[in-house]
Motif scaffolding. Sequence first.
Motif, PDB file in Angstrom:
ATOM      1  N   UNK A  37       5.002   0.656  -7.271  1.00  0.00           N
ATOM      2  CA  UNK A  37       6.360   0.452  -7.443  1.00  0.00           C
ATOM      3  C   UNK A  37       6.914   1.197  -6.127  1.00  0.00           C
ATOM      4  N   UNK A  38       6.766   2.315  -5.705  1.00  0.00           N
ATOM      5  CA  UNK A  38       7.428   2.879  -4.816  1.00  0.00           C
ATOM      6  C   UNK A  38       7.057   2.314  -3.379  1.00  0.00           C
ATOM      7  N   UNK A  39       5.761   1.751  -3.295  1.00  0.00           N
ATOM      8  CA  UNK A  39       5.255   1.163  -2.004  1.00  0.00           C
ATOM      9  C   UNK A  39       5.955   0.100  -1.588  1.00  0.00           C
ATOM     10  N   UNK A  40       6.402  -0.902  -2.499  1.00  0.00           N
ATOM     11  CA  UNK A  40       7.099  -1.995  -1.978  1.00  0.00           C
ATOM     12  C   UNK A  40       8.671  -1.580  -2.080  1.00  0.00           C
ATOM     13  N   UNK A  41       9.199  -0.860  -2.855  1.00  0.00           N
ATOM     14  CA  UNK A  41      10.706  -0.344  -2.746  1.00  0.00           C
ATOM     15  C   UNK A  41      10.924   0.277  -1.248  1.00  0.00           C
ATOM     16  N   UNK A  42      10.015   0.827  -0.778  1.00  0.00           N
ATOM     17  CA  UNK A  42      10.010   1.574   0.404  1.00  0.00           C
ATOM     18  C   UNK A  42      10.075   0.497   1.580  1.00  0.00           C
ATOM     19  N   UNK A  43       9.330  -0.528   1.353  1.00  0.00           N
ATOM     20  CA  UNK A  43       9.267  -1.647   2.307  1.00  0.00           C
ATOM     21  C   UNK A  43      10.569  -2.247   2.541  1.00  0.00           C
ATOM     22  N   UNK A  44      11.389  -2.425   1.370  1.00  0.00           N
ATOM     23  CA  UNK A  44      12.671  -2.929   1.591  1.00  0.00           C
ATOM     24  C   UNK A  44      13.684  -2.030   1.973  1.00  0.00           C
ATOM     25  N   UNK A  45      13.552  -0.902   1.689  1.00  0.00           N
ATOM     26  CA  UNK A  45      14.179   0.216   2.265  1.00  0.00           C
ATOM     27  C   UNK A  45      14.500   0.192   3.589  1.00  0.00           C
ATOM     28  N   UNK A  46      13.458  -0.080   4.269  1.00  0.00           N
ATOM     29  CA  UNK A  46      13.407  -0.168   5.720  1.00  0.00           C
ATOM     30  C   UNK A  46      14.274  -1.329   6.321  1.00  0.00           C
ATOM     31  N   UNK A  47      14.354  -2.330   5.526  1.00  0.00           N
ATOM     32  CA  UNK A  47      15.095  -3.081   5.815  1.00  0.00           C
ATOM     33  C   UNK A  47      16.866  -3.250   5.427  1.00  0.00           C
ATOM     34  N   UNK A  48      17.256  -2.097   4.812  1.00  0.00           N
ATOM     35  CA  UNK A  48      18.537  -2.048   4.305  1.00  0.00           C
ATOM     36  C   UNK A  48      19.527  -1.619   5.397  1.00  0.00           C
ATOM     37  N   UNK A  49      20.866  -1.843   4.967  1.00  0.00           N
ATOM     38  CA  UNK A  49      21.614  -1.395   6.037  1.00  0.00           C
ATOM     39  C   UNK A  49      21.622   0.145   6.062  1.00  0.00           C
ATOM     40  N   UNK A 219      -5.036  -1.507 -12.820  1.00  0.00           N
ATOM     41  CA  UNK A 219      -4.678  -2.523 -13.735  1.00  0.00           C
ATOM     42  C   UNK A 219      -3.197  -2.654 -13.749  1.00  0.00           C
ATOM     43  N   UNK A 220      -2.469  -2.634 -12.678  1.00  0.00           N
ATOM     44  CA  UNK A 220      -1.191  -2.600 -12.210  1.00  0.00           C
ATOM     45  C   UNK A 220      -0.640  -4.078 -11.669  1.00  0.00           C
ATOM     46  N   UNK A 221       0.372  -4.585 -12.051  1.00  0.00           N
ATOM     47  CA  UNK A 221       0.720  -5.738 -11.267  1.00  0.00           C
ATOM     48  C   UNK A 221       2.139  -5.636 -10.563  1.00  0.00           C
ATOM     49  N   UNK A 222       2.388  -6.192  -9.508  1.00  0.00           N
ATOM     50  CA  UNK A 222       3.739  -5.892  -8.809  1.00  0.00           C
ATOM     51  C   UNK A 222       4.070  -7.411  -8.143  1.00  0.00           C
ATOM     52  N   UNK A 223       5.044  -7.847  -8.954  1.00  0.00           N
ATOM     53  CA  UNK A 223       5.942  -9.131  -8.599  1.00  0.00           C
ATOM     54  C   UNK A 223       6.821  -9.036  -7.584  1.00  0.00           C
ATOM     55  N   UNK A 224       6.551  -9.271  -6.362  1.00  0.00           N
ATOM     56  CA  UNK A 224       7.632  -9.214  -5.269  1.00  0.00           C
ATOM     57  C   UNK A 224       8.387 -10.199  -4.792  1.00  0.00           C
ATOM     58  N   UNK A 225       9.694 -10.053  -5.077  1.00  0.00           N
ATOM     59  CA  UNK A 225      10.542 -11.072  -4.512  1.00  0.00           C
ATOM     60  C   UNK A 225      11.171 -11.025  -3.294  1.00  0.00           C
ATOM     61  N   UNK A 226      11.180 -11.949  -2.275  1.00  0.00           N
ATOM     62  CA  UNK A 226      12.050 -11.642  -0.986  1.00  0.00           C
ATOM     63  C   UNK A 226      12.723 -12.919  -0.750  1.00  0.00           C
TER      64      UNK A 226
END
Length: 227
Positions: A37-49, A219-226
């Motif tokens: 979860x945090x791997x993908x959240x952090x990627x979005x955090x880098x794009x945040x204002x 055995x984890x899935x991450x659905x990542x929307x963008x």
Amino acid sequence: MDKELLDDVTAVDDAELARSLKEVWHVNRYMGGNPALFRHIRQFMRQAPKHRAVRVLDVATGLADVSLALTEWSRRQVIPVEITGVDIHPRILRLAAERTAHVESIRIEHGDGRALAYPDGAFDIGFCNLALHHFVEDDAVLVLQELSRVCRLGWVVTDLERHPAAYAAAKLLAKLVWRSPVTRHDGPLSVRRAFTAGEAAQLIARANVKGNVKRHFPFRLALVGHE
């Protein structure tokens, strides 16, 4: 298929409810859920204002453990955040509110992930952790659509992946590790109710949102929307 006890919290007292949710958190923390979860959240955090706090939505927050962990990570990174945690169960909301009362950056509100009471683009980032398997397919599609609607930068939905080995591991944990009868009942059932990677991709397609599915160990899935 059988119903999970956490889907009907009226059958569980507060102490047992809290104990079960904490056991779920420990599994998520130490067995791959949080890193995915945090791997993908952090990627979005880098794009945040950078000129204001990042607005984050936590759907089906439970005890708000992920929100608390994200707040601590953001503090260390000197990234201000404003997190709204929503859940549909009033008793879970009360426990989450008590647990986060000391954290100014987190607010807990009643909310249904299938019909969020927020305007389009109200948040920068949204996430939903270990809850998608609680929804039937049509409702899971609504959750993805709602996250896409209210989150400006993107969203992450992480959950278990249905697999025979994952089910066997959950049965072993239920026998040897978990102490809460709720977790012992719900853990293996959660794996049985979870989606495969292919099924998760079909949910994204049905929701008609931009996104993809990432598989993570174990055995984890991450659905990542963008956008």
